[in-house]
Design a protein around this motif. Structure first.
Motif, PDB file in Angstrom:
ATOM      1  N   GLY A   1       0.815  -1.223   0.000  1.00  0.00           N
ATOM      2  CA  GLY A   1       0.000   0.000   0.000  1.00  0.00           C
ATOM      3  C   GLY A   1       0.842   1.264   0.000  1.00  0.00           C
ATOM      4  N   VAL A   2       0.253   2.338  -0.512  1.00  0.00           N
ATOM      5  CA  VAL A   2       0.953   3.617  -0.616  1.00  0.00           C
ATOM      6  C   VAL A   2       1.176   4.243   0.771  1.00  0.00           C
ATOM      7  N   GLY A   3       0.322   3.914   1.703  1.00  0.00           N
ATOM      8  CA  GLY A   3       0.478   4.469   3.047  1.00  0.00           C
ATOM      9  C   GLY A   3       0.008   5.903   3.138  1.00  0.00           C
ATOM     10  N   THR A   4      -1.104   6.189   2.448  1.00  0.00           N
ATOM     11  CA  THR A   4      -1.629   7.566   2.392  1.00  0.00           C
ATOM     12  C   THR A   4      -1.777   8.190   3.778  1.00  0.00           C
ATOM     13  N   ARG A   5      -2.213   7.398   4.732  1.00  0.00           N
ATOM     14  CA  ARG A   5      -2.466   7.953   6.073  1.00  0.00           C
ATOM     15  C   ARG A   5      -1.184   8.452   6.735  1.00  0.00           C
ATOM     16  N   PHE A   6      -0.052   7.962   6.265  1.00  0.00           N
ATOM     17  CA  PHE A   6       1.213   8.377   6.876  1.00  0.00           C
ATOM     18  C   PHE A   6       1.971   9.408   6.040  1.00  0.00           C
ATOM     19  N   LEU A   7       1.343   9.942   5.000  1.00  0.00           N
ATOM     20  CA  LEU A   7       2.008  10.996   4.231  1.00  0.00           C
ATOM     21  C   LEU A   7       2.204  12.227   5.121  1.00  0.00           C
ATOM     22  N   PRO A   8       3.276  12.987   5.007  1.00  0.00           N
ATOM     23  CA  PRO A   8       4.298  12.837   3.974  1.00  0.00           C
ATOM     24  C   PRO A   8       5.397  11.820   4.296  1.00  0.00           C
ATOM     25  N   VAL A   9       5.423  11.265   5.524  1.00  0.00           N
ATOM     26  CA  VAL A   9       6.512  10.328   5.867  1.00  0.00           C
ATOM     27  C   VAL A   9       6.632   9.212   4.829  1.00  0.00           C
ATOM     28  N   SER A  10       5.464   8.664   4.431  1.00  0.00           N
ATOM     29  CA  SER A  10       5.473   7.496   3.551  1.00  0.00           C
ATOM     30  C   SER A  10       5.868   7.838   2.108  1.00  0.00           C
ATOM     31  N   LYS A  11       6.155   9.114   1.828  1.00  0.00           N
ATOM     32  CA  LYS A  11       6.754   9.460   0.531  1.00  0.00           C
ATOM     33  C   LYS A  11       8.036   8.677   0.313  1.00  0.00           C
ATOM     34  N   SER A  12       8.836   8.531   1.378  1.00  0.00           N
ATOM     35  CA  SER A  12      10.128   7.861   1.191  1.00  0.00           C
ATOM     36  C   SER A  12      10.395   6.744   2.196  1.00  0.00           C
ATOM     37  N   VAL A  13       9.546   6.610   3.226  1.00  0.00           N
ATOM     38  CA  VAL A  13       9.716   5.502   4.181  1.00  0.00           C
ATOM     39  C   VAL A  13       8.461   4.640   4.131  1.00  0.00           C
ATOM     40  N   PRO A  14       8.586   3.352   3.782  1.00  0.00           N
ATOM     41  CA  PRO A  14       7.390   2.511   3.796  1.00  0.00           C
ATOM     42  C   PRO A  14       6.772   2.530   5.194  1.00  0.00           C
ATOM     43  N   LYS A  15       5.444   2.624   5.266  1.00  0.00           N
ATOM     44  CA  LYS A  15       4.811   2.717   6.592  1.00  0.00           C
ATOM     45  C   LYS A  15       5.112   1.475   7.429  1.00  0.00           C
ATOM     46  N   GLU A  16       5.357   0.355   6.765  1.00  0.00           N
ATOM     47  CA  GLU A  16       5.673  -0.885   7.500  1.00  0.00           C
ATOM     48  C   GLU A  16       7.045  -0.819   8.153  1.00  0.00           C
ATOM     49  N   MET A  17       7.862   0.184   7.765  1.00  0.00           N
ATOM     50  CA  MET A  17       9.189   0.325   8.363  1.00  0.00           C
ATOM     51  C   MET A  17       9.205   1.346   9.501  1.00  0.00           C
ATOM     52  N   LEU A  18       8.062   1.937   9.806  1.00  0.00           N
ATOM     53  CA  LEU A  18       8.032   2.881  10.933  1.00  0.00           C
ATOM     54  C   LEU A  18       8.248   2.085  12.219  1.00  0.00           C
ATOM     55  N   PRO A  19       8.935   2.685  13.189  1.00  0.00           N
ATOM     56  CA  PRO A  19       9.265   1.890  14.377  1.00  0.00           C
ATOM     57  C   PRO A  19       8.115   1.746  15.357  1.00  0.00           C
ATOM     58  N   LEU A  20       7.998   0.553  15.888  1.00  0.00           N
ATOM     59  CA  LEU A  20       7.111   0.265  17.007  1.00  0.00           C
ATOM     60  C   LEU A  20       8.039  -0.182  18.127  1.00  0.00           C
ATOM     61  N   VAL A  21       8.339   0.718  19.048  1.00  0.00           N
ATOM     62  CA  VAL A  21       9.302   0.512  20.129  1.00  0.00           C
ATOM     63  C   VAL A  21      10.702   0.282  19.550  1.00  0.00           C
ATOM     64  N   ASP A  22      11.115  -0.957  19.358  1.00  0.00           N
ATOM     65  CA  ASP A  22      12.515  -1.180  18.977  1.00  0.00           C
ATOM     66  C   ASP A  22      12.672  -1.937  17.666  1.00  0.00           C
ATOM     67  N   ARG A  23      11.596  -2.031  16.907  1.00  0.00           N
ATOM     68  CA  ARG A  23      11.697  -2.728  15.607  1.00  0.00           C
ATOM     69  C   ARG A  23      10.607  -2.195  14.681  1.00  0.00           C
ATOM     70  N   PRO A  24      10.789  -2.370  13.363  1.00  0.00           N
ATOM     71  CA  PRO A  24       9.764  -1.866  12.456  1.00  0.00           C
ATOM     72  C   PRO A  24       8.468  -2.681  12.547  1.00  0.00           C
ATOM     73  N   VAL A  25       7.376  -2.024  12.225  1.00  0.00           N
ATOM     74  CA  VAL A  25       6.044  -2.645  12.306  1.00  0.00           C
ATOM     75  C   VAL A  25       6.033  -4.033  11.662  1.00  0.00           C
ATOM     76  N   ILE A  26       6.651  -4.163  10.482  1.00  0.00           N
ATOM     77  CA  ILE A  26       6.546  -5.419   9.728  1.00  0.00           C
ATOM     78  C   ILE A  26       7.212  -6.589  10.454  1.00  0.00           C
ATOM     79  N   GLN A  27       8.163  -6.279  11.316  1.00  0.00           N
ATOM     80  CA  GLN A  27       8.910  -7.355  11.983  1.00  0.00           C
ATOM     81  C   GLN A  27       8.026  -8.186  12.923  1.00  0.00           C
ATOM     82  N   TYR A  28       6.967  -7.559  13.451  1.00  0.00           N
ATOM     83  CA  TYR A  28       6.107  -8.306  14.372  1.00  0.00           C
ATOM     84  C   TYR A  28       5.461  -9.504  13.666  1.00  0.00           C
TER      85      TYR A  28
END
Ligand code: G1P
Length: 288
Positions: free
Chosen positions: A12-39
């Motif tokens: 997904g484009v990650g519209t809800r996280f724009l402008p961050v998601s312009k260049s960082v996939p929203k799944e790579m945003l950190p949740l405490v000490d690891r990116p969301v996707i790692q869970y």
């Protein structure tokens, strides 16, 4: 046949996280000490899943890089006896990770179909990585067990009726307090037309027959090929059960949800729980 493969839909484009998601996939945003996707990847690996197929899209290669080996970084951390070495090594060794690209944003059903040849003719589990699901045993374990007993299984939670139009919603015959034989499911129904307040959040465990169904459907809600419509068709061909897993669910798919999920997870994290509790108590007094 045991489930060996996970598909994580992260296209997904990650519209809800724009402008961050312009260049960082929203799944790579950190949740405490690891990116969301790692869970999702960790939960799959812990349950014995060997292969993870990431469905990505243009501009989201950060995820593949993240799970790749990083020999130079590892060497440097080793030379410095860094406490981060173990965490860095673990990320690239949890499972065999490959990526396929969804070249056009045609919907969640289309994204899953993109993984067809990578999955092969086997059952597989699908994760929506924004859905952080915590259980004991893990929600993944519960869903794989449900698949073994019942065949196709879709993870659902009860949501407030006002929230129902945001989800895929199921209708069926309750077979036990947690299991409903699905007769129909509908994507984002208006509240008054919703058959229940049981919302699909995944994980989903499917036989490969889902791929034929996804090839047969046409654009549905919001003009996209909906996974929910594929499941609706699958339920006419094979049993599909909605499984109300036991555990907690957090939605990290919006900025506010990500913040709330971060706080909830930090409160459960051995390194941060005490400090978070002290800080939250102080905060509660200040804003009371
Ligand atoms: C997607 C699915 C929907 C599911 C939801 C759960 O919707 O299409 O069936 O209930 O995820 O988070 P989206 O959140 O992409 O609109």
């Amino acid at each position: 046949m045991p489930v060996r493969t996970a598909v994580i839909v992260a296209a997904g484009v990650g519209t809800r996280f724009l402008p961050v998601s312009k260049s960082v996939p929203k799944e790579m945003l950190p949740l405490v000490d690891r990116p969301v996707i790692q869970y999702a990847v960790e939960q799959a690996a812990e349950a014995g899943i060997e292969r993870v197929v990431l469905v990505t899209s243009r501009g989201k290669t950060a995820m593949e890089d993240y799970f790749d080996l990083a020999p130079d970084l590892e060497r440097t951390l080793r030379e410095r006896a860094s406490p981060k070495l173990e965490a860095v090594e673990r990320v690239s060794r949890m499972a065999e990770i490959t990526a396929v690209r969804q070249r056009e944003p045609l919907g969640l059903g289309h994204a899953v179909l993109t993984a067809k040849s990578a999955v092969g003719g086997e059952p597989f589990i699908v994760y929506l990585p924004d859905e952080i699901l915590l259980g004991e045993p893990s929600v993944t374990r519960q869903m794989l067990d449900a698949y073994e007993r019942l065949g196709n299984a879709v993870g659902v939670v009860e949501v407030p009726w006002d929230d129902v139009p945001r989800y895929g919603v199921v209708e069926g015959e309750a077979r036990s307090p947690r299991e409903t034989l699905l007769t129909r499911c509908v994507e984002k129904p208006p509240r008054r037309e919703a058959p229940s307040n049981l919302a699909i959040v995944g994980p989903y465990v499917f036989s490969p027959a889902i791929f034929d169904c996804l090839e047969s459907i046409t654009a549905g809600a919001i003009g996209e090929l909906q996974l929910t419509d594929g499941i609706d068709l699958l339920a006419q061909r094979e049993p599909v059960h909605a499984y109300r897993f036991e555990g907690e669910r957090f939605d990290a798919g919006t900025p506010l949800g990500l913040l709330q999920t971060s706080v909830e997870l930090a409160l459960r994290h051995p390194d941060y729980a005490d400090a978070m509790r002290v800080w939250l108590r102080g905060l509660a007094e200040r804003i009371a």
